[in-house]
Design an enzyme around this catalytic site. Structure first.
Site, mmCIF file in Angstrom:
data_model
loop_
_atom_site.group_PDB
_atom_site.id
_atom_site.type_symbol
_atom_site.label_atom_id
_atom_site.label_comp_id
_atom_site.label_asym_id
_atom_site.label_seq_id
_atom_site.Cartn_x
_atom_site.Cartn_y
_atom_site.Cartn_z
ATOM 1 N N HIS A 86 -54.691 48.323 84.181
ATOM 2 C CA HIS A 86 -53.574 47.710 83.456
ATOM 3 C C HIS A 86 -53.236 46.328 84.034
ATOM 4 O O HIS A 86 -53.107 45.351 83.289
ATOM 5 C CB HIS A 86 -52.355 48.651 83.540
ATOM 6 C CG HIS A 86 -51.121 48.124 82.888
ATOM 7 N ND1 HIS A 86 -50.557 48.724 81.778
ATOM 8 C CD2 HIS A 86 -50.334 47.056 83.176
ATOM 9 C CE1 HIS A 86 -49.484 48.037 81.428
ATOM 10 N NE2 HIS A 86 -49.321 47.025 82.253
ATOM 11 N N GLU A 87 -53.102 46.271 85.355
ATOM 12 C CA GLU A 87 -52.679 45.012 85.989
ATOM 13 C C GLU A 87 -53.780 43.952 85.932
ATOM 14 O O GLU A 87 -53.500 42.773 85.715
ATOM 15 C CB GLU A 87 -52.241 45.241 87.439
ATOM 16 C CG GLU A 87 -51.070 46.205 87.610
ATOM 17 C CD GLU A 87 -49.852 45.852 86.757
ATOM 18 O OE1 GLU A 87 -49.626 44.671 86.460
ATOM 19 O OE2 GLU A 87 -49.131 46.796 86.368
ATOM 20 N N GLY B 30 -46.629 48.536 88.912
ATOM 21 C CA GLY B 30 -47.408 47.337 89.183
ATOM 22 C C GLY B 30 -46.816 46.122 88.494
ATOM 23 O O GLY B 30 -46.072 46.236 87.514
ATOM 24 N N GLN C 6 -46.718 37.903 84.617
ATOM 25 C CA GLN C 6 -45.466 38.520 84.150
ATOM 26 C C GLN C 6 -44.233 37.820 84.713
ATOM 27 O O GLN C 6 -43.138 38.001 84.208
ATOM 28 C CB GLN C 6 -45.422 40.006 84.537
ATOM 29 C CG GLN C 6 -46.452 40.846 83.796
ATOM 30 C CD GLN C 6 -46.352 42.304 84.192
ATOM 31 O OE1 GLN C 6 -46.928 42.717 85.177
ATOM 32 N NE2 GLN C 6 -45.600 43.082 83.426
ATOM 33 N N HIS D 51 -53.878 42.135 82.717
ATOM 34 C CA HIS D 51 -52.878 41.064 82.618
ATOM 35 C C HIS D 51 -53.456 39.721 83.060
ATOM 36 O O HIS D 51 -53.103 38.680 82.519
ATOM 37 C CB HIS D 51 -51.670 41.365 83.520
ATOM 38 C CG HIS D 51 -50.610 42.219 82.877
ATOM 39 N ND1 HIS D 51 -49.975 41.874 81.705
ATOM 40 C CD2 HIS D 51 -50.057 43.403 83.255
ATOM 41 C CE1 HIS D 51 -49.076 42.805 81.396
ATOM 42 N NE2 HIS D 51 -49.109 43.751 82.313
ATOM 43 N N CYS E 242 -45.193 49.175 80.309
ATOM 44 C CA CYS E 242 -45.336 47.866 80.941
ATOM 45 C C CYS E 242 -43.961 47.230 81.055
ATOM 46 O O CYS E 242 -43.168 47.281 80.115
ATOM 47 C CB CYS E 242 -46.249 46.992 80.076
ATOM 48 S SG CYS E 242 -46.477 45.328 80.717
ATOM 49 N N LEU E 243 -43.680 46.619 82.207
ATOM 50 C CA LEU E 243 -42.383 45.976 82.412
ATOM 51 C C LEU E 243 -42.171 44.827 81.420
ATOM 52 O O LEU E 243 -41.043 44.451 81.153
ATOM 53 C CB LEU E 243 -42.275 45.454 83.852
ATOM 54 C CG LEU E 243 -42.218 46.535 84.938
ATOM 55 C CD1 LEU E 243 -42.287 45.900 86.324
ATOM 56 C CD2 LEU E 243 -40.969 47.389 84.805
HETATM 57 ZN ZN ZN Z 1 -47.992 45.459 82.362
#
Ligand code: ZN
Length: 164
Positions: free
Chosen positions: A130-131, A46, A51, A134, A88-89
């Site tokens: 998670h997303e 995701g 981000q 953000h 997480c990216l």
């Molecule tokens: Zn993340």
């Protein structure tokens, strides 16, 4: 195809609350297309707009079945609990242990502004939580029970190599 740069957690934009999307226009569609390209290029599950430096409530998720585009998403129901690995990216090379609901239902708009609901279990429920976090400026490391140690990270990397 256009890739966007993924920002890391030390950037202030990742700690701010995102504004709702009001215009379902060409600009949003370009952002969604770029976010999908960036997600696939990074082999992530995701990606949320902050981000890539955009403070809007936009998320793309692909848990292996299909690409989901979520605009102005909200979690409207959850069920059960799961505790497991999360990464997480924007926090490259790290993983933590996080407890999330086992099932989650999200209400969101598509790229044309139509509302819909989608259910997710296991990985998808984890990705929803998670997303969406953000979009409120939160990163999983804030809610992780603990982060993996260097030894555990090494074991994980070895296990991933064996899979390939
Ligand atoms: Zn993340």
């Amino acid at each position: 195809m256009a890739l966007r740069m993924i920002l890391t957690a030390d950037e202030s934009v990742l700690h701010k609350r995102c504004r709702p999307v009001t215009d379902f226009d060409e600009r949003l569609h370009t952002l969604l297309d770029d976010m999908a390209d960036t997600l696939y290029e990074s082999n992530g599950v995701g990606l949320a707009a902050p981000q890539v430096g955009i403070l809007r409530r936009v998320v793309v998720i692909d848990g292996g079945e299909e690409l989901l585009e979520l605009i102005n998403p909200e979690i409207i129901a959850t069920e059960g609990e799961q505790t497991g690995l999360e990464g997480c990216l924007s926090v490259p090379g790290k993983y933590g242990i996080v407890t999330r609901p086992m099932k989650a239902t999200v209400r969101a708009q598509d790229r044309d502004g139509n509302w819909f609901e989608v259910d997710g279990e296991e990985l998808m429920a984890r990705a929803f939580c998670h997303e969406l976090d953000h979009l409120d400026g939160h990163i999983y490391t804030e809610v992780a029970e603990r982060m993996l140690t260097a030894e555990e990270l090494e074991e994980l990397a070895n296990a991933q190599e064996d899979e390939e």
